[in-house]
Design a protein around this motif. Structure first.
Motif, PDB file in Angstrom:
ATOM      1  N   ASN A  15       0.831  -1.197   0.000  1.00  0.00           N
ATOM      2  CA  ASN A  15       0.000   0.000   0.000  1.00  0.00           C
ATOM      3  C   ASN A  15       0.873   1.257   0.000  1.00  0.00           C
ATOM      4  OD1 ASN A  15      -2.307   1.558   0.005  1.00  0.00           O
ATOM      5  ND2 ASN A  15      -2.531   1.481   2.238  1.00  0.00           N
ATOM      6  N   VAL A  16       1.649   1.418  -1.083  1.00  0.00           N
ATOM      7  CA  VAL A  16       2.484   2.608  -1.282  1.00  0.00           C
ATOM      8  C   VAL A  16       1.860   3.379  -2.445  1.00  0.00           C
ATOM      9  CG1 VAL A  16       4.780   3.472  -1.848  1.00  0.00           C
ATOM     10  CG2 VAL A  16       4.529   1.410  -0.448  1.00  0.00           C
ATOM     11  N   GLN A  17       1.217   4.508  -2.122  1.00  0.00           N
ATOM     12  CA  GLN A  17       0.405   5.189  -3.121  1.00  0.00           C
ATOM     13  C   GLN A  17       0.731   6.677  -3.200  1.00  0.00           C
ATOM     14  OE1 GLN A  17      -3.653   3.811  -3.763  1.00  0.00           O
ATOM     15  NE2 GLN A  17      -3.549   2.745  -1.788  1.00  0.00           N
ATOM     16  N   ARG A  48       2.114   8.019  -5.719  1.00  0.00           N
ATOM     17  CA  ARG A  48       1.843   8.376  -7.108  1.00  0.00           C
ATOM     18  C   ARG A  48       0.374   8.119  -7.434  1.00  0.00           C
ATOM     19  NH1 ARG A  48       4.330  11.795  -9.369  1.00  0.00           N
ATOM     20  NH2 ARG A  48       3.878  10.890 -11.413  1.00  0.00           N
ATOM     21  N   PRO A  49      -0.185   8.841  -8.411  1.00  0.00           N
ATOM     22  CA  PRO A  49      -1.613   8.672  -8.741  1.00  0.00           C
ATOM     23  C   PRO A  49      -1.943   7.248  -9.152  1.00  0.00           C
ATOM     24  CG  PRO A  49      -0.715  10.648  -9.789  1.00  0.00           C
ATOM     25  CD  PRO A  49       0.455   9.895  -9.230  1.00  0.00           C
ATOM     26  N   ARG A  50      -3.167   6.822  -8.856  1.00  0.00           N
ATOM     27  CA  ARG A  50      -3.643   5.497  -9.225  1.00  0.00           C
ATOM     28  C   ARG A  50      -4.209   5.515 -10.639  1.00  0.00           C
ATOM     29  NH1 ARG A  50      -6.269   1.371  -5.280  1.00  0.00           N
ATOM     30  NH2 ARG A  50      -5.363   0.177  -7.006  1.00  0.00           N
ATOM     31  N   ALA A  51      -4.179   4.327 -11.266  1.00  0.00           N
ATOM     32  CA  ALA A  51      -4.783   4.178 -12.589  1.00  0.00           C
ATOM     33  C   ALA A  51      -6.298   4.310 -12.502  1.00  0.00           C
ATOM     34  CB  ALA A  51      -4.407   2.830 -13.198  1.00  0.00           C
ATOM     35  N   THR A  52      -6.866   3.848 -11.408  1.00  0.00           N
ATOM     36  CA  THR A  52      -8.301   3.945 -11.176  1.00  0.00           C
ATOM     37  C   THR A  52      -8.557   3.859  -9.683  1.00  0.00           C
ATOM     38  OG1 THR A  52     -10.455   2.903 -11.546  1.00  0.00           O
ATOM     39  CG2 THR A  52      -8.531   1.446 -11.529  1.00  0.00           C
ATOM     40  N   ASP A  53      -9.563   4.584  -9.216  1.00  0.00           N
ATOM     41  CA  ASP A  53      -9.923   4.509  -7.804  1.00  0.00           C
ATOM     42  C   ASP A  53     -10.701   3.237  -7.484  1.00  0.00           C
ATOM     43  OD1 ASP A  53      -8.730   6.941  -7.178  1.00  0.00           O
ATOM     44  OD2 ASP A  53     -10.531   8.079  -7.694  1.00  0.00           O
ATOM     45  N   ASP A  54     -11.219   2.596  -8.515  1.00  0.00           N
ATOM     46  CA  ASP A  54     -12.033   1.393  -8.331  1.00  0.00           C
ATOM     47  C   ASP A  54     -11.472   0.271  -9.199  1.00  0.00           C
ATOM     48  OD1 ASP A  54     -13.920  -0.528  -7.928  1.00  0.00           O
ATOM     49  OD2 ASP A  54     -15.523   0.503  -9.037  1.00  0.00           O
ATOM     50  N   PRO A  55     -10.625  -0.607  -8.622  1.00  0.00           N
ATOM     51  CA  PRO A  55     -10.035  -1.682  -9.426  1.00  0.00           C
ATOM     52  C   PRO A  55     -11.058  -2.570 -10.122  1.00  0.00           C
ATOM     53  CG  PRO A  55      -8.898  -1.486  -7.336  1.00  0.00           C
ATOM     54  CD  PRO A  55     -10.111  -0.605  -7.248  1.00  0.00           C
ATOM     55  N   SER A  56     -12.266  -2.675  -9.563  1.00  0.00           N
ATOM     56  CA  SER A  56     -13.272  -3.523 -10.208  1.00  0.00           C
ATOM     57  C   SER A  56     -13.666  -2.985 -11.579  1.00  0.00           C
ATOM     58  CB  SER A  56     -14.516  -3.642  -9.320  1.00  0.00           C
ATOM     59  OG  SER A  56     -15.177  -2.396  -9.190  1.00  0.00           O
ATOM     60  N   SER A  57     -13.368  -1.711 -11.844  1.00  0.00           N
ATOM     61  CA  SER A  57     -13.669  -1.150 -13.163  1.00  0.00           C
ATOM     62  C   SER A  57     -12.773  -1.745 -14.248  1.00  0.00           C
ATOM     63  CB  SER A  57     -13.509   0.372 -13.145  1.00  0.00           C
ATOM     64  OG  SER A  57     -12.142   0.744 -12.956  1.00  0.00           O
ATOM     65  N   LEU A  58     -11.721  -2.449 -13.840  1.00  0.00           N
ATOM     66  CA  LEU A  58     -10.821  -3.083 -14.799  1.00  0.00           C
ATOM     67  C   LEU A  58     -11.312  -4.462 -15.228  1.00  0.00           C
ATOM     68  CD1 LEU A  58      -7.445  -2.171 -13.041  1.00  0.00           C
ATOM     69  CD2 LEU A  58      -8.484  -1.012 -14.999  1.00  0.00           C
ATOM     70  N   VAL A  59     -12.331  -4.975 -14.562  1.00  0.00           N
ATOM     71  CA  VAL A  59     -12.900  -6.269 -14.952  1.00  0.00           C
ATOM     72  C   VAL A  59     -13.494  -6.144 -16.355  1.00  0.00           C
ATOM     73  CG1 VAL A  59     -14.697  -7.974 -14.442  1.00  0.00           C
ATOM     74  CG2 VAL A  59     -13.331  -6.992 -12.584  1.00  0.00           C
ATOM     75  N   GLY A  60     -13.197  -7.120 -17.193  1.00  0.00           N
ATOM     76  CA  GLY A  60     -13.620  -7.092 -18.582  1.00  0.00           C
ATOM     77  C   GLY A  60     -12.567  -6.550 -19.533  1.00  0.00           C
ATOM     78  N   ALA A  91      -0.016  -4.483 -17.551  1.00  0.00           N
ATOM     79  CA  ALA A  91       0.879  -3.338 -17.741  1.00  0.00           C
ATOM     80  C   ALA A  91       0.992  -2.482 -16.481  1.00  0.00           C
ATOM     81  CB  ALA A  91       0.407  -2.497 -18.919  1.00  0.00           C
ATOM     82  N   LEU A  92       0.030  -2.610 -15.559  1.00  0.00           N
ATOM     83  CA  LEU A  92       0.120  -1.883 -14.294  1.00  0.00           C
ATOM     84  C   LEU A  92       1.307  -2.350 -13.455  1.00  0.00           C
ATOM     85  CD1 LEU A  92      -3.630  -1.752 -13.203  1.00  0.00           C
ATOM     86  CD2 LEU A  92      -2.253   0.116 -14.145  1.00  0.00           C
ATOM     87  N   ALA A  93       1.899  -3.484 -13.793  1.00  0.00           N
ATOM     88  CA  ALA A  93       3.089  -3.945 -13.073  1.00  0.00           C
ATOM     89  C   ALA A  93       4.212  -2.914 -13.132  1.00  0.00           C
ATOM     90  CB  ALA A  93       3.568  -5.277 -13.646  1.00  0.00           C
ATOM     91  N   PHE A 141       2.429   1.391  -6.006  1.00  0.00           N
ATOM     92  CA  PHE A 141       2.655  -0.032  -5.772  1.00  0.00           C
ATOM     93  C   PHE A 141       1.363  -0.804  -5.539  1.00  0.00           C
ATOM     94  CE2 PHE A 141       7.312   0.578  -4.209  1.00  0.00           C
ATOM     95  CZ  PHE A 141       7.685   0.873  -5.508  1.00  0.00           C
ATOM     96  N   GLU A 142       0.277  -0.131  -5.156  1.00  0.00           N
ATOM     97  CA  GLU A 142      -1.004  -0.823  -5.079  1.00  0.00           C
ATOM     98  C   GLU A 142      -1.431  -1.264  -6.479  1.00  0.00           C
ATOM     99  OE1 GLU A 142      -4.243  -2.678  -3.507  1.00  0.00           O
ATOM    100  OE2 GLU A 142      -2.571  -1.788  -2.400  1.00  0.00           O
ATOM    101  N   ASP A 143      -1.308  -0.368  -7.451  1.00  0.00           N
ATOM    102  CA  ASP A 143      -1.587  -0.733  -8.845  1.00  0.00           C
ATOM    103  C   ASP A 143      -0.613  -1.792  -9.336  1.00  0.00           C
ATOM    104  OD1 ASP A 143      -3.735   0.948  -9.110  1.00  0.00           O
ATOM    105  OD2 ASP A 143      -2.667   2.506 -10.214  1.00  0.00           O
ATOM    106  N   ALA A 144       0.654  -1.661  -8.952  1.00  0.00           N
ATOM    107  CA  ALA A 144       1.670  -2.608  -9.414  1.00  0.00           C
ATOM    108  C   ALA A 144       1.390  -4.015  -8.903  1.00  0.00           C
ATOM    109  CB  ALA A 144       3.057  -2.154  -8.974  1.00  0.00           C
ATOM    110  N   GLY A 145       0.839  -4.127  -7.694  1.00  0.00           N
ATOM    111  CA  GLY A 145       0.468  -5.439  -7.178  1.00  0.00           C
ATOM    112  C   GLY A 145      -0.620  -6.087  -8.018  1.00  0.00           C
TER     113      GLY A 145
END
Length: 288
Positions: free
Chosen positions: A47-49, A51-63, A71-73, A78-82
């Motif tokens: 939980n190192v954040q 830097r800005p997140r790709a999305t505030d709601d990871p469930s929006s990436l489903v689909g 690519a978020l790796a 680091f939350e996105d990277a995980g």
């Protein structure tokens, strides 16, 4: 100088564009991603954040295409990277694909037994372990030196910047796969170039590319049972995560006296299929 992104780019670019994400979960210790081919990938959550997140709601990436989420790796959040590394692992650590790449089940399907096969090999040797594995020291009591390096140090640990000084002097180096999440993996592999280097843990992809990048051995966790993995991590099954998959390993060719014993997997562990059997290196029929 080779870019440290080369390994990440290879792991991401190998993912076909038409595999999609069916679930993302971020509760607890592990980030998990499930896919349209029943892949189930994990990576350690950090939980190192700053830097800005790709999305505030990871469930929006489903689909979304799995490759896009993988690519978020490369994110410095680091939350996105995980989540990104869990997506990478959902592809590379699918059991059929891992076995097709030469990975084989570990002798014991228990991470707490990771270091025991190395006990006779490291006797009298200098050893470094990146990441505080509480069971490492007891498993390798005859090492001449056993140095634990950790970002969040406990008593007796070296702070992680010590890697620049210690790793070039080591005979054996064990690196937690979580180093992919915080972007230290390429540098750690370079520093340990003269050592027998083992990259291990559920965060480590089951990919031969890691061997080409300098590792001697890769130990990963392969699962094609997303729902069963969730039950295991939640403590709803007897064997936990091991009811959903198996530890697997692959090594570069080594001298006979360095070999670590392996056993064949029981057939019940291998009865999985890819929903896209024509794609990637995975065979079209269940591995035997």
């Amino acid at each position: 100088m080779t870019s440290p992104w080369v390994l990440y780019d290879q792991l991401i670019d190998e993912i076909p564009s038409d595999i999609t994400v069916t679930a993302i979960r971020t509760d607890g210790k592990w980030r998990r991603v499930a896919t349209s081919e029943d892949g189930a990938g994990m990576a350690f959550g950090m939980n190192v954040q700053s830097r800005p997140r790709a999305t505030d709601d990871p469930s929006s990436l489903v689909g979304r295409p799995l490759r896009d989420v993988a690519a978020l790796a490369k994110s410095w959040n680091f939350e996105d990277a995980g989540i990104g590394m869990a997506a990478v692992n959902a592809y590379h650590s699918h059991p059929v694909r891992a076995l097709a790449h030469g990975f084989r089940p570990c002798k014991e399907n228990n991470w707490a037994r990771t270091f025991h096969p190395y006990a006779p090999l490291v006797a009298g040797k200098r050893v470094a372990v990146i990441g505080h594995f509480p069971f490492a020291a007891a498993a390798m009591p005859d090492a001449a030196q056993l140095n634990i390096l950790e970002r969040n140090v406990l008593d007796g640990d070296y702070p992680d910047p010590a890697c620049e000084y210690l790793l070039p002097e080591m005979d054996y180096v064990f690196i937690s796969g979580s180093a992919f999440v915080n972007k230290t993996m390429p540098r750690l592999l370079a520093l340990a170039a003269d050592a027998h280097t083992v990259v291990l843990g559920p965060s480590a992809p089951a990919s031969p590319a890691i061997l080409a990048a300098g590792a001697t051995t890769v130990m990963s966790f392969a699962s094609a049972h997303p729902a069963r993995l969730e039950d295991g991590l939640a403590g709803r099954t007897l064997q936990g995560m091991y009811d959903a998959g198996m530890r697997v390993e692959l090594s570069r060719p080594r001298r006979a006296n360095e070999a670590v014993a392996r056993l064949s997997a029981p057939a019940s562990c291998l009865r999985v299929r890819l929903r896209h059997p024509h794609r990637g290196p995975g065979p079209s029929s269940p591995a035997r």
